[in-house]
Design a protein around this motif. Sequence first.
Motif, PDB file in Angstrom:
ATOM      1  N   SER A 195       3.881  12.632   8.494  1.00  0.00           N
ATOM      2  CA  SER A 195       3.622  11.501   9.398  1.00  0.00           C
ATOM      3  C   SER A 195       3.237  10.296   8.561  1.00  0.00           C
ATOM      4  O   SER A 195       2.182  10.281   7.949  1.00  0.00           O
ATOM      5  N   SER A 196       4.095   9.294   8.544  1.00  0.00           N
ATOM      6  CA  SER A 196       3.870   8.121   7.687  1.00  0.00           C
ATOM      7  C   SER A 196       3.004   7.093   8.393  1.00  0.00           C
ATOM      8  O   SER A 196       3.263   6.756   9.556  1.00  0.00           O
TER       9      SER A 196
ATOM     10  N   ALA B  11      16.269  -6.911  -6.994  1.00  0.00           N
ATOM     11  CA  ALA B  11      16.864  -7.745  -5.956  1.00  0.00           C
ATOM     12  C   ALA B  11      16.700  -7.040  -4.615  1.00  0.00           C
ATOM     13  O   ALA B  11      16.924  -5.831  -4.526  1.00  0.00           O
ATOM     14  N   PRO B  12      16.287  -7.746  -3.569  1.00  0.00           N
ATOM     15  CA  PRO B  12      16.101  -7.088  -2.269  1.00  0.00           C
ATOM     16  C   PRO B  12      17.333  -6.324  -1.789  1.00  0.00           C
ATOM     17  O   PRO B  12      17.193  -5.293  -1.124  1.00  0.00           O
ATOM     18  N   ALA B  13      18.518  -6.803  -2.145  1.00  0.00           N
ATOM     19  CA  ALA B  13      19.736  -6.108  -1.710  1.00  0.00           C
ATOM     20  C   ALA B  13      19.852  -4.724  -2.326  1.00  0.00           C
ATOM     21  O   ALA B  13      20.568  -3.864  -1.793  1.00  0.00           O
ATOM     22  N   ARG B  14      19.140  -4.488  -3.435  1.00  0.00           N
ATOM     23  CA  ARG B  14      19.198  -3.181  -4.093  1.00  0.00           C
ATOM     24  C   ARG B  14      18.065  -2.260  -3.667  1.00  0.00           C
ATOM     25  O   ARG B  14      17.983  -1.121  -4.118  1.00  0.00           O
ATOM     26  N   PHE B  15      17.183  -2.751  -2.800  1.00  0.00           N
ATOM     27  CA  PHE B  15      16.071  -1.920  -2.359  1.00  0.00           C
ATOM     28  C   PHE B  15      16.613  -0.750  -1.533  1.00  0.00           C
ATOM     29  O   PHE B  15      17.580  -0.898  -0.784  1.00  0.00           O
ATOM     30  N   PRO B  16      16.014   0.446  -1.662  1.00  0.00           N
ATOM     31  CA  PRO B  16      16.524   1.619  -0.926  1.00  0.00           C
ATOM     32  C   PRO B  16      16.640   1.363   0.569  1.00  0.00           C
ATOM     33  O   PRO B  16      15.762   0.761   1.194  1.00  0.00           O
ATOM     34  N   CYS B  17      17.727   1.846   1.127  1.00  0.00           N
ATOM     35  CA  CYS B  17      17.987   1.634   2.551  1.00  0.00           C
ATOM     36  C   CYS B  17      17.151   2.590   3.398  1.00  0.00           C
ATOM     37  O   CYS B  17      16.811   3.692   2.966  1.00  0.00           O
ATOM     38  N   PRO B  18      16.802   2.191   4.626  1.00  0.00           N
ATOM     39  CA  PRO B  18      16.106   3.112   5.528  1.00  0.00           C
ATOM     40  C   PRO B  18      17.051   4.233   5.974  1.00  0.00           C
ATOM     41  O   PRO B  18      18.277   4.082   5.831  1.00  0.00           O
ATOM     42  N   PRO B  19      16.503   5.327   6.492  1.00  0.00           N
ATOM     43  CA  PRO B  19      15.093   5.566   6.835  1.00  0.00           C
ATOM     44  C   PRO B  19      14.256   5.800   5.583  1.00  0.00           C
ATOM     45  O   PRO B  19      14.681   6.487   4.651  1.00  0.00           O
ATOM     46  N   ASP B  20      13.062   5.256   5.592  1.00  0.00           N
ATOM     47  CA  ASP B  20      12.252   5.290   4.387  1.00  0.00           C
ATOM     48  C   ASP B  20      11.840   6.677   3.918  1.00  0.00           C
ATOM     49  O   ASP B  20      11.879   6.952   2.712  1.00  0.00           O
ATOM     50  N   PRO B  21      11.426   7.599   4.792  1.00  0.00           N
ATOM     51  CA  PRO B  21      11.028   8.907   4.254  1.00  0.00           C
ATOM     52  C   PRO B  21      12.143   9.644   3.528  1.00  0.00           C
ATOM     53  O   PRO B  21      11.873  10.524   2.712  1.00  0.00           O
ATOM     54  N   ALA B  22      13.398   9.272   3.807  1.00  0.00           N
ATOM     55  CA  ALA B  22      14.514   9.957   3.158  1.00  0.00           C
ATOM     56  C   ALA B  22      15.057   9.186   1.966  1.00  0.00           C
ATOM     57  O   ALA B  22      15.924   9.688   1.248  1.00  0.00           O
TER      58      ALA B  22
ATOM     59  N   ARG C  80       5.354   1.506   0.764  1.00  0.00           N
ATOM     60  CA  ARG C  80       6.700   1.274   1.278  1.00  0.00           C
ATOM     61  C   ARG C  80       6.662   0.326   2.477  1.00  0.00           C
ATOM     62  O   ARG C  80       7.547  -0.527   2.625  1.00  0.00           O
ATOM     63  N   HIS C  81       5.651   0.446   3.311  1.00  0.00           N
ATOM     64  CA  HIS C  81       5.494  -0.474   4.445  1.00  0.00           C
ATOM     65  C   HIS C  81       5.425  -1.920   3.952  1.00  0.00           C
ATOM     66  O   HIS C  81       6.105  -2.805   4.495  1.00  0.00           O
ATOM     67  N   GLY C  82       4.624  -2.172   2.909  1.00  0.00           N
ATOM     68  CA  GLY C  82       4.508  -3.526   2.373  1.00  0.00           C
ATOM     69  C   GLY C  82       5.784  -3.986   1.701  1.00  0.00           C
ATOM     70  O   GLY C  82       6.214  -5.136   1.871  1.00  0.00           O
ATOM     71  N   ASN C  83       6.409  -3.101   0.928  1.00  0.00           N
ATOM     72  CA  ASN C  83       7.663  -3.460   0.254  1.00  0.00           C
ATOM     73  C   ASN C  83       8.770  -3.750   1.263  1.00  0.00           C
ATOM     74  O   ASN C  83       9.553  -4.690   1.092  1.00  0.00           O
TER      75      ASN C  83
END
Length: 287
Positions: free
Chosen positions: A284-285, A256-267, A210-213
């Motif tokens: 702890s991520s 499409a980047p606009a469709r990528f899940p919104c933060p916060p990432d763990p949720a 997820r960090h890289g994405n």
Amino acid sequence: MDAGPPVLWLGGAPGAGKTTVARLLARRHGLRWYSADAHTWEHRDRALAEGHPGAVRWESLSRTERWTGTDEELLAMSLHRERGAMIADDVRALPPGPLTIAEGTPVTPAAVAAAVPAVDRALWLLPTPAVQRDRLLRRGMSPEDGAFRLYRRLLTEIEDEVASYGVRTLTLDGTQSPEETAAAVEQVFADALAEGPKAASAPERRALLRHGNRAVVVQHQQFFARPWAPPDPGTQQWPFACECGETSCAEDVGMAPARFPCPPDPASPPVLAPGHDCPPWPVSSPG
């Protein structure tokens, strides 16, 4: 380095396959992937704030004019020689683990040598001129394009740099598949990969993915936030790594980047290839 994670450095000319190799090794071994491309606009803003002439000129030109200069002018405006130190700063600021693989054309021997006393954990991928030309043409580029001329000039620039520093290189003559190239790089870095540290569990690996994405999404957003950028059509599909966290997974998900899940990432929901599943987020991520 005084702080930050242990690093594997992967440099080389455009068209060498650095990103493909780095992503494969990161997913297979539980490494953090740092892409110089994903930080392009942050670096340009930093250069602008410092008044770098190449950055200032590039921003002052129209999108067409930027690619009409001489090869040396294109090289200066690319900030190739300046971004290496910025990349080293970025990597130094990362958490102390796991092992990071940092890749990009501006990963220069000078920057690596300044960041660490020895460059035994660095490798530069050098396609032959014929191989690079063929790969650029297959990307849809034309020899008359300014970007094509810049990428060709960067090949000779990097060849001169690595020769002057006497660092390790891997020549790509067109006979190696991406998997074979990755295996050769893996062999060069075998001792460092064995030493680690590496993400030990699927949840930890998923957080690194997820960090890289997320870095790719931010790169896209920062480009379209530039005052001269065209409107984002929102339709271009980018390859995002499947976030299942399995070391055997090399699947990408077009989105499409606009469709990528919104933060916060763990949720947020994971990005998964069809038929793939994943464990829950770690508490702890590492991302």
